[in-house]
Design a protein around this motif. Structure first.
Motif, PDB file in Angstrom:
ATOM      1  N   PRO A 149     -12.871 -18.724 -14.984  1.00  0.00           N
ATOM      2  CA  PRO A 149     -13.000 -20.144 -15.350  1.00  0.00           C
ATOM      3  C   PRO A 149     -11.924 -20.555 -16.353  1.00  0.00           C
ATOM      4  CG  PRO A 149     -15.150 -19.079 -15.387  1.00  0.00           C
ATOM      5  CD  PRO A 149     -14.141 -17.994 -15.173  1.00  0.00           C
ATOM      6  N   GLU A 150     -11.529 -19.624 -17.242  1.00  0.00           N
ATOM      7  CA  GLU A 150     -10.546 -19.955 -18.295  1.00  0.00           C
ATOM      8  C   GLU A 150      -9.196 -20.368 -17.715  1.00  0.00           C
ATOM      9  OE1 GLU A 150     -12.586 -17.114 -18.465  1.00  0.00           O
ATOM     10  OE2 GLU A 150     -13.889 -18.337 -19.726  1.00  0.00           O
ATOM     11  N   ASN A 151      -8.788 -19.768 -16.630  1.00  0.00           N
ATOM     12  CA  ASN A 151      -7.496 -20.184 -16.033  1.00  0.00           C
ATOM     13  C   ASN A 151      -7.706 -20.951 -14.726  1.00  0.00           C
ATOM     14  OD1 ASN A 151      -8.072 -18.146 -14.192  1.00  0.00           O
ATOM     15  ND2 ASN A 151      -6.471 -16.746 -14.908  1.00  0.00           N
ATOM     16  N   ASP A 152      -8.875 -21.517 -14.575  1.00  0.00           N
ATOM     17  CA  ASP A 152      -9.160 -22.325 -13.379  1.00  0.00           C
ATOM     18  C   ASP A 152      -8.968 -21.519 -12.095  1.00  0.00           C
ATOM     19  OD1 ASP A 152     -10.286 -24.764 -13.330  1.00  0.00           O
ATOM     20  OD2 ASP A 152      -8.426 -25.877 -13.713  1.00  0.00           O
ATOM     21  N   PHE A 153      -9.240 -20.231 -12.165  1.00  0.00           N
ATOM     22  CA  PHE A 153      -9.205 -19.343 -11.004  1.00  0.00           C
ATOM     23  C   PHE A 153      -7.837 -19.270 -10.338  1.00  0.00           C
ATOM     24  CE2 PHE A 153     -13.614 -20.660 -11.561  1.00  0.00           C
ATOM     25  CZ  PHE A 153     -14.231 -19.415 -11.661  1.00  0.00           C
ATOM     26  N   TRP A 154      -6.799 -19.386 -11.142  1.00  0.00           N
ATOM     27  CA  TRP A 154      -5.440 -19.177 -10.625  1.00  0.00           C
ATOM     28  C   TRP A 154      -4.694 -18.309 -11.610  1.00  0.00           C
ATOM     29  CZ3 TRP A 154      -3.411 -19.242  -6.099  1.00  0.00           C
ATOM     30  CH2 TRP A 154      -2.031 -19.216  -5.933  1.00  0.00           C
ATOM     31  N   TYR A 165      -0.764 -10.561  -2.510  1.00  0.00           N
ATOM     32  CA  TYR A 165      -1.776 -11.007  -1.553  1.00  0.00           C
ATOM     33  C   TYR A 165      -2.555 -12.151  -2.186  1.00  0.00           C
ATOM     34  CZ  TYR A 165      -6.132 -11.256   1.004  1.00  0.00           C
ATOM     35  OH  TYR A 165      -7.212 -11.729   1.697  1.00  0.00           O
ATOM     36  N   ILE A 166      -2.542 -13.306  -1.517  1.00  0.00           N
ATOM     37  CA  ILE A 166      -3.247 -14.490  -2.024  1.00  0.00           C
ATOM     38  C   ILE A 166      -4.160 -15.025  -0.931  1.00  0.00           C
ATOM     39  CG2 ILE A 166      -2.959 -16.918  -2.733  1.00  0.00           C
ATOM     40  CD1 ILE A 166      -2.144 -15.037  -4.941  1.00  0.00           C
ATOM     41  N   CYS A 167      -5.375 -15.313  -1.303  1.00  0.00           N
ATOM     42  CA  CYS A 167      -6.344 -15.888  -0.388  1.00  0.00           C
ATOM     43  C   CYS A 167      -6.675 -17.286  -0.904  1.00  0.00           C
ATOM     44  CB  CYS A 167      -7.576 -14.980  -0.366  1.00  0.00           C
ATOM     45  SG  CYS A 167      -8.937 -15.557   0.642  1.00  0.00           S
ATOM     46  N   SER A 168      -6.440 -18.310  -0.102  1.00  0.00           N
ATOM     47  CA  SER A 168      -6.753 -19.687  -0.509  1.00  0.00           C
ATOM     48  C   SER A 168      -7.105 -20.497   0.725  1.00  0.00           C
ATOM     49  CB  SER A 168      -5.561 -20.326  -1.238  1.00  0.00           C
ATOM     50  OG  SER A 168      -5.863 -21.660  -1.571  1.00  0.00           O
ATOM     51  N   PRO A 169      -8.254 -21.192   0.721  1.00  0.00           N
ATOM     52  CA  PRO A 169      -9.343 -21.141  -0.240  1.00  0.00           C
ATOM     53  C   PRO A 169      -9.787 -19.705  -0.470  1.00  0.00           C
ATOM     54  CG  PRO A 169      -9.715 -22.912   1.319  1.00  0.00           C
ATOM     55  CD  PRO A 169      -8.517 -22.155   1.803  1.00  0.00           C
ATOM     56  N   HIS A 170     -10.191 -19.500  -1.715  1.00  0.00           N
ATOM     57  CA  HIS A 170     -10.333 -18.141  -2.220  1.00  0.00           C
ATOM     58  C   HIS A 170     -11.723 -17.569  -1.973  1.00  0.00           C
ATOM     59  CE1 HIS A 170     -10.425 -15.448  -6.059  1.00  0.00           C
ATOM     60  NE2 HIS A 170      -9.895 -14.780  -5.064  1.00  0.00           N
ATOM     61  N   ASN A 171     -11.738 -16.458  -1.254  1.00  0.00           N
ATOM     62  CA  ASN A 171     -12.918 -15.630  -1.154  1.00  0.00           C
ATOM     63  C   ASN A 171     -12.774 -14.588  -2.257  1.00  0.00           C
ATOM     64  OD1 ASN A 171     -14.997 -13.964  -0.456  1.00  0.00           O
ATOM     65  ND2 ASN A 171     -14.116 -13.276   1.483  1.00  0.00           N
ATOM     66  N   PRO A 172     -13.673 -14.524  -3.216  1.00  0.00           N
ATOM     67  CA  PRO A 172     -15.042 -15.038  -3.229  1.00  0.00           C
ATOM     68  C   PRO A 172     -15.318 -16.298  -4.051  1.00  0.00           C
ATOM     69  CG  PRO A 172     -14.814 -13.390  -4.926  1.00  0.00           C
ATOM     70  CD  PRO A 172     -13.456 -13.551  -4.297  1.00  0.00           C
ATOM     71  N   THR A 173     -14.349 -16.831  -4.815  1.00  0.00           N
ATOM     72  CA  THR A 173     -14.761 -17.858  -5.792  1.00  0.00           C
ATOM     73  C   THR A 173     -14.930 -19.240  -5.166  1.00  0.00           C
ATOM     74  OG1 THR A 173     -12.517 -18.501  -6.443  1.00  0.00           O
ATOM     75  CG2 THR A 173     -13.512 -16.653  -7.641  1.00  0.00           C
ATOM     76  N   GLY A 174     -14.451 -19.420  -3.948  1.00  0.00           N
ATOM     77  CA  GLY A 174     -14.588 -20.718  -3.301  1.00  0.00           C
ATOM     78  C   GLY A 174     -13.653 -21.781  -3.851  1.00  0.00           C
ATOM     79  N   THR A 175     -12.742 -21.382  -4.746  1.00  0.00           N
ATOM     80  CA  THR A 175     -11.751 -22.329  -5.274  1.00  0.00           C
ATOM     81  C   THR A 175     -10.517 -22.312  -4.364  1.00  0.00           C
ATOM     82  OG1 THR A 175     -10.802 -20.605  -6.664  1.00  0.00           O
ATOM     83  CG2 THR A 175     -12.565 -21.942  -7.631  1.00  0.00           C
ATOM     84  N   ALA A 176      -9.553 -23.209  -4.609  1.00  0.00           N
ATOM     85  CA  ALA A 176      -8.374 -23.264  -3.731  1.00  0.00           C
ATOM     86  C   ALA A 176      -7.144 -23.631  -4.539  1.00  0.00           C
ATOM     87  CB  ALA A 176      -8.602 -24.268  -2.613  1.00  0.00           C
ATOM     88  N   ALA A 177      -6.012 -23.107  -4.090  1.00  0.00           N
ATOM     89  CA  ALA A 177      -4.749 -23.350  -4.803  1.00  0.00           C
ATOM     90  C   ALA A 177      -4.176 -24.705  -4.418  1.00  0.00           C
ATOM     91  CB  ALA A 177      -3.748 -22.244  -4.479  1.00  0.00           C
TER      92      ALA A 177
END
Lengths: 391, 391
Positions: A149-154, A165-177
């Motif tokens: 949460p501190e870096n907004d999941f990025w 390796y980057i997953c976006s929308p991100h599994n598992p947090t459900g956030t997206a770049a």
């Protein structure tokens, strides 16, 4: 016969095997429990009839002289590659650069053979376990990039790495770049000569306009990135098995050799294509009617997501994700992930996924998957409300 | 991004890509040619209706709430594993030791991750290219075991090796190992602590009673051998994609660690199973009616084999194989394989496979595949008779 020494660094089981064993144990002791599965992200709703029907007709036709087909084309059915290029990529990439796969998981496994062992691989922490574990199996060194949460999941910074390796929308947090974040990442990859592996398995859930659905929306990405796509979550094909890998022709290794040529070679040698029946289904998904019908399914799962999001938020927990992906990432600041998992399983008969299973920065979190029948999701929301109370 | 250095040891293309490019070039220059494909071993006849229909119904049902299925079981559908154990293995092995795959090619690729790089791998020469090339990709050292008319296509000796890959019935020569030969091999593997990889993709074509259909017909083989099976040639599933891998629980690495455990771990991490529609087809194949219907297809291809065998023998060539497999291995003592290939392509418009593509001991041979519609196979036989004349 010498064992791959790196296997001893792996946990005994794949994450979801572990969870499943714990749940089986619970069910044996509590045979009356009405378990609701918010754990593994598995689609639950029937396929649109036009898509199931297209596969049914294709399969039936395999029993006729006119409809029988043997081995498919080397990179997968040309019509399907064209449809992906046109419908999903607006011809930003060439259909020659698309390789049909049986899904992102095995596609990630097959990528490893391209590289010299002992590379540095940077991954989001938490992340989908497959790139981490296949990197361990192949003797690479991992760098975990905490996403909290501190870096907004990025990731706050990207240190020098051979592979990112980057997953976006991100599994598992459900956030997206965002587009801005990805642009910086592509520029950095160029500068540091890193190869990006960009996993877009959840791209079809994106709702917000500044979230790219493909890395190739960023200029120059075709010089630094491989992209993985999947029909699993996009069209409910988790059991049907279909995906794609994009390897741009511009990609090269540090010695100048063509990465595309090696990938094409490895793919032809180690893979015989997805099922031709699944390919017929993929083609039906990408017709105009198919895309409309698929959108209804995506809307259904995102409505589920909103139900869980609201219920969990009302209990006073910090809830992340759930806007551009059907996953919620929920903080349990007083507990570790496994005890939060056990509490929910024992007290509410809800199965979730312990965040720490996705990496050390997932400790204290649970992932809630919003796949499920809506009646079950509503029932799950009610149990959560009853258990935690509303704040 | 460092390239896997072993890729530079591979030929530019996978064998069948090479052949295909040469044939495309020929067809461009000879657009009127009525090409008959006796090259790649690809099934051509429609599936039995009951098998195609089972897949059609399964696919249709994916469009209904009752019939929809997501991710399958970790090792593949239990019913299918049970049917394989019962129908094909007479319960010689346990269904827990069976892992459903999408075919032998990718299953061979996935095996490699189990082992420490730099092993010694012994292969028949000639052989199916995938074990050779996947071994090269993984930095293993190859030992070629010549299989020629002089030794009846069975290696004269087996030097010490970590892995021994054996295909029987043998692609490409169409010959098969006897029970006695395999017993000696299993004993040797035990003594030398080698692991056997036994490829049975063509087992269903076996006609002779002293030819085992599985390595597990040999006592003690479950201590030394992995077996690969496939529905591709057995049931015409080359495009449908379905196979299995047997990893006995007794197998261990030299350090005593369980090979079964590592395989199960790798399989769960790097693979998400075959298509559930293909699995439904596999289950239909293994019903009583399915096995009967499948046998008719096998008989059809073996009738093709006899037609080609007779025609080629009458031309005075030495013809091997064709008794327990739908492949003929034909000697052209005055020519190298590629010139024999070119002569047949140019003069008879028949596409074959150059023996040397399967290994150095294949030089001077062509492989004739007997897959094809019977009218085409008869036409091919006639062209061979016309071209070479009868001796």
């Amino acid at each position: 016969m010498k064992r791959n020494p790196h296997f001893s660094q792996l946990s005994k089981n794949y994450l979801f095997q572990n969870i499943w064993e714990r749940v089986q144990d619970f069910l044996q002791k509590n045979p009356q429990a009405q378990l609701i599965n918010l754990g593994v992200g598995d689609t639950t709703e029937p396929l649109p009839e036009l898509i199931a029907g297209a596969m049914g007709r294709y399969a039936d036709a395999l029993g006729t002289p006119a409809g029988y087909r043997g081995y498919g084309e080397g990179q997968g059915r040309g019509e399907l590659r064209n449809a992906i290029a046109t419908r999903l990529y607006h011809n930003r990439i060439d259909s020659d650069e698309i390789f049909i796969s049986d899904g992102a998981k095995s596609a990630i496994g097959r990528l490893q053979v391209l590289f010299q062992p002992g590379l540095t691989v940077a991954v989001q922490d938490p992340t989908y376990p497959v790139p981490v574990e296949s990197s361990i199996m192949n003797g690479h060194r991992l760098i975990f990039l905490p996403c909290t949460p501190e870096n907004d999941f990025w990731p706050t910074e990207f240190p020098q790495a051979d592979l990112i390796y980057i997953c976006s929308p991100h599994n598992p947090t459900g956030t997206a770049a965002t587009k801005k974040q990805l642009k910086k990442l592509v520029d950095l990859a160029k500068r540091q000569k890193s190869l990006l592996i960009f996993d877009t398995a959840y791209a079809s859930y994106i709702q917000e306009s500044d979230i790219p659905r493909s890395i190739y929306e960023i200029e120059g990405a075709d010089e630094v990135a491989i992209e993985l796509g999947s029909f699993s979550k996009f069209a409910g094909f988790t059991g049907v098995r279909l995906g794609w890998t994009i390897v741009p022709k511009k990609l090269t290794f540090s010695d100048g050799a063509s990465l595309y040529d090696d990938y094409r070679r490895a793919n032809a040698t180690l893979f015989n294509g997805a099922s031709n029946i699944s390919e017929a289904g993929g083609l039906a998904c990408l017709s105009e009617e198919g895309l409309e019908a698929t959108q209804l399914l995506l809307d259904y799962y995102m409505a589920n997501t909103a139900i869980l999001f609201d219920a969990l938020t009302a209990t006073g927990h910090s809830v992340y994700g759930g806007v551009n992906a059907p996953y919620l990432w929920v903080h349990f600041p007083e507990q570790d992930s496994w005890s939060a998992f056990d509490e929910l399983l024992q007290k509410t008969h809800l199965m979730t996924t312990p965040g720490v299973g996705f990496g050390p920065a997932g400790e204290g979190f649970l992932r809630f998957s919003a796949y499920g029948h809506q009646t079950q999701i509503s029932e799950a929301a009610q149990r959560l409300t009853e258990h935690f109370g509303n704040k």
